[in-house]
Scaffold this motif. Structure first.
Motif, short mmCIF file in Angstrom:
data_model
loop_
_atom_site.label_atom_id
_atom_site.label_comp_id
_atom_site.label_asym_id
_atom_site.label_seq_id
_atom_site.Cartn_x
_atom_site.Cartn_y
_atom_site.Cartn_z
N LYS A 285 6.97 -1.67 -1.75
CA LYS A 285 7.01 -2.97 -2.43
C LYS A 285 6.10 -3.97 -1.72
O LYS A 285 5.33 -4.70 -2.37
CB LYS A 285 8.45 -3.50 -2.46
N HIS A 286 6.18 -4.03 -0.42
CA HIS A 286 5.33 -4.94 0.34
C HIS A 286 3.87 -4.49 0.28
O HIS A 286 2.96 -5.33 0.27
CB HIS A 286 5.79 -5.01 1.80
N ALA A 287 3.64 -3.18 0.26
CA ALA A 287 2.27 -2.68 0.16
C ALA A 287 1.63 -3.14 -1.14
O ALA A 287 0.49 -3.63 -1.16
CB ALA A 287 2.26 -1.15 0.25
N TYR A 288 2.35 -3.01 -2.25
CA TYR A 288 1.82 -3.45 -3.54
C TYR A 288 1.59 -4.96 -3.55
O TYR A 288 0.61 -5.46 -4.10
CB TYR A 288 2.79 -3.07 -4.65
N GLN A 289 2.49 -5.68 -2.90
CA GLN A 289 2.42 -7.14 -2.87
C GLN A 289 1.13 -7.63 -2.20
O GLN A 289 0.41 -8.48 -2.74
CB GLN A 289 3.64 -7.70 -2.13
N VAL A 290 0.81 -7.09 -1.02
CA VAL A 290 -0.39 -7.56 -0.32
C VAL A 290 -1.66 -7.09 -1.02
O VAL A 290 -2.69 -7.78 -0.99
CB VAL A 290 -0.38 -7.11 1.16
N ILE A 291 -1.62 -5.93 -1.67
CA ILE A 291 -2.78 -5.47 -2.45
C ILE A 291 -3.02 -6.43 -3.62
O ILE A 291 -4.16 -6.81 -3.92
CB ILE A 291 -2.57 -4.03 -2.95
N HIS A 292 -1.95 -6.84 -4.27
CA HIS A 292 -2.04 -7.77 -5.39
C HIS A 292 -2.68 -9.09 -4.95
O HIS A 292 -3.60 -9.62 -5.61
CB HIS A 292 -0.63 -8.01 -5.94
#
Length: 500
Positions: A285-292
């Motif tokens: 979830k955090h990985a997707y967040q920072v990529i976004h």
């Protein structure tokens, strides 16, 4: 004649094909970041040199006007603004203003700067309870200001010399000169081109506004946050931006408008690399967040790059941010832009997941060391022997005692007398634990050596050795085979019997 190679020490190479990087960092991306860091450091150095040269030149022009005023005008005239203006316009070009690639085209002429200075000094006199109409007071204030300009000028010249020396340490394409070419130059056409270039320079897009500060300089230009010495380093504001919720685009827009300096290629890439850390920690979830959030920065920066402004222009960046969110994110009439953006985010997220999965597999394969039992001599094999549990012999009892200390899984593997089963147990346990098991196995003499005899002569030789040791009974072949050998001694026998 000896050849001097010292000049090549100044080469600043940006392609490090043999560089070793962290396994979480893509090597090609790292080299690209380093190349970009070198180019940006060079551009910033040239930018700072141009600024300091413009600053020193501007101080020189201002000092000429101030010095002439102080030497030619009496105290009473210094206190009258109209007299100061008339004197300046009569002795200096009233339209002359600072020139340079980074100078605000709206900056006032030198005469007007001096007039603004006198207005400011009158205000300073009032704040200190002094009479602003007293020429001697104004003169003392002007002299104080003049000394501060001298001090700043000295510091600027020292900094400029340092930048000149730093520039000399590195060779770039700008330093390459053609040695043996000849050509024809149309001087008149060249002068016209220079005039056009000067005209364009005056109207070049630059940051800054008119100021009447103590030292009248062009407004300082903002720079993007770039950590050239550590491409993985994140600024605190960038980390905070990466923690914003994925769906809250309004919050992201407002944050970028207030913290424009984080919208750099280095900060965008560093935030993207943070996704690898989160994914390695099993936090998708955090990985997707920072990529976004990194993609938001990337889209905005890509649009800003089309303007070819080498520094942060607040007005232009504000326009870019608002335009991006309006036409791409909030555009309900044409959702294709937002869809494309989210697909790009998902694509990079999938890439990070796959890459982390590969890294973890490689670490599992390369990072675990195990013990495996194997014979290094092709003429022998290893065999598994159980200790004699019924023997009253003290030596056999020691072997049984050592065997009993092994874990049940290893005991079961040994009882099968299959070396592959024993190695399978060793493969599942850490090297330190496996070594302790191996010590017990050696103590119990569980692993033995089985010799492979390829001919009758080897067999008889080994048979004689064991007979001499009183152990012949352990080395007899099958009776039928032995009788056949005794009955037909003249026949060559080719055997590959194994002897225990």
């Amino acid at each position: 004649m000896p050849i001097d190679y010292s000049k090549w020490d100044k080469l600043e190479l940006s392609d490090d094909s043999d560089i070793e990087v962290h396994p979480n960092v893509d090597k090609k991306s790292f080299i690209k970041w380093k190349q970009q860091s070198i180019h940006e450091a060079r551009a910033k150095r040239n930018h700072d040199i141009a600024n300091l040269e413009t600053q020193i030149s501007m101080y020189s022009h201002l000092n000429k006007r101030v010095d002439k005023l102080l030497s030619s005008v009496d105290d009473q005239s210094l206190a009258e603004k109209d007299n100061v203006t008339k004197f300046l316009n009569a002795n200096f070009d009233k339209t002359e203003k600072p020139q340079g690639p980074n100078v605000d085209p709206e900056i006032p002429p030198f005469n007007e700067m001096v007039e603004d200075l006198f207005e400011q000094l009158e205000g300073d006199a009032k704040k200190q309870g002094l009479n602003p109409r007293d020429g001697s007071v104004i003169r003392s204030f002007v002299l104080g200001h003049r000394s501060r300009i001298d001090k700043v000028t000295v510091e600027a010249k020292q900094k400029l010399q340092e930048l000149y020396k730093e520039k000399e340490l590195h060779i770039s394409s700008d330093d390459i000169k053609t040695g043996f070419d000849s050509g024809f130059m149309n001087r008149k056409a060249n002068e016209e081109e220079e005039k056009k270039a000067a005209d364009l320079q005056k109207v070049a897009v630059a940051n800054g506004s008119k100021t009447t500060s103590d030292v009248p300089l062009p407004a300082p230009q903002l720079q993007f946050i770039e950590y050239g010495d550590d491409v993985m380093k994140l600024a605190p504001d960038t980390e905070e931006f990466g923690s914003l919720s994925v769906g809250d685009f309004k919050a992201s827009e407002h944050f970028l408008l207030k913290h424009m300096q984080i919208i750099s290629e280095q900060q965008k890439d560093a935030l993207m690399m943070k996704a690898f850390e989160y994914q390695m920690q099993d936090e998708p979830k955090h990985a997707y967040q920072v990529i976004h959030q990194s993609e938001l920065m990337g889209y905005v920066r890509e649009i800003y790059n089309t303007k070819k402004i080498p520094f942060l222009h607040v007005g232009q960046m504000t326009e870019v941010i608002q335009l991006f969110f309006k036409r791409v994110i909030y555009n309900s009439a044409n959702p294709a832009g937002k869809k494309s953006f989210l697909e790009s985010v998902q694509s990079k997220f999938d890439h990070v997941k796959n890459r982390v999965k590969i890294i973890q597999q490689e670490q599992e394969q390369e990072g675990v060391e195990t013990i495996q039992l194997k014979s290094l001599d092709e003429s022998t094999e290893l065999e598994v022997n159980l200790p004699n549990f019924e023997s009253p012999n003290p030596e056999d009892k020691k072997k049984v005692e050592a065997f009993s200390k092994l874990p049940e899984k290893m005991k079961d593997a040994i009882k099968t007398k299959n070396l592959d089963n024993v190695n399978a147990v060793f493969a599942e346990i850490p090297i330190e634990e496996a070594e302790s098991y191996l010590d017990l196995i050696n103590e119990a003499e569980i692993i033995g050596v089985k010799a492979l005899l390829e001919n009758e002569e080897d067999f008889k030789h080994l048979q004689d050795e064991y007979r001499n040791q009183g152990r012949f009974e352990e080395l007899t072949l099958e009776e039928r085979s032995q009788e056949k050998q005794q009955a037909q001694p003249q026949e060559a026998v080719n055997t590959s019997d194994t002897v225990d």
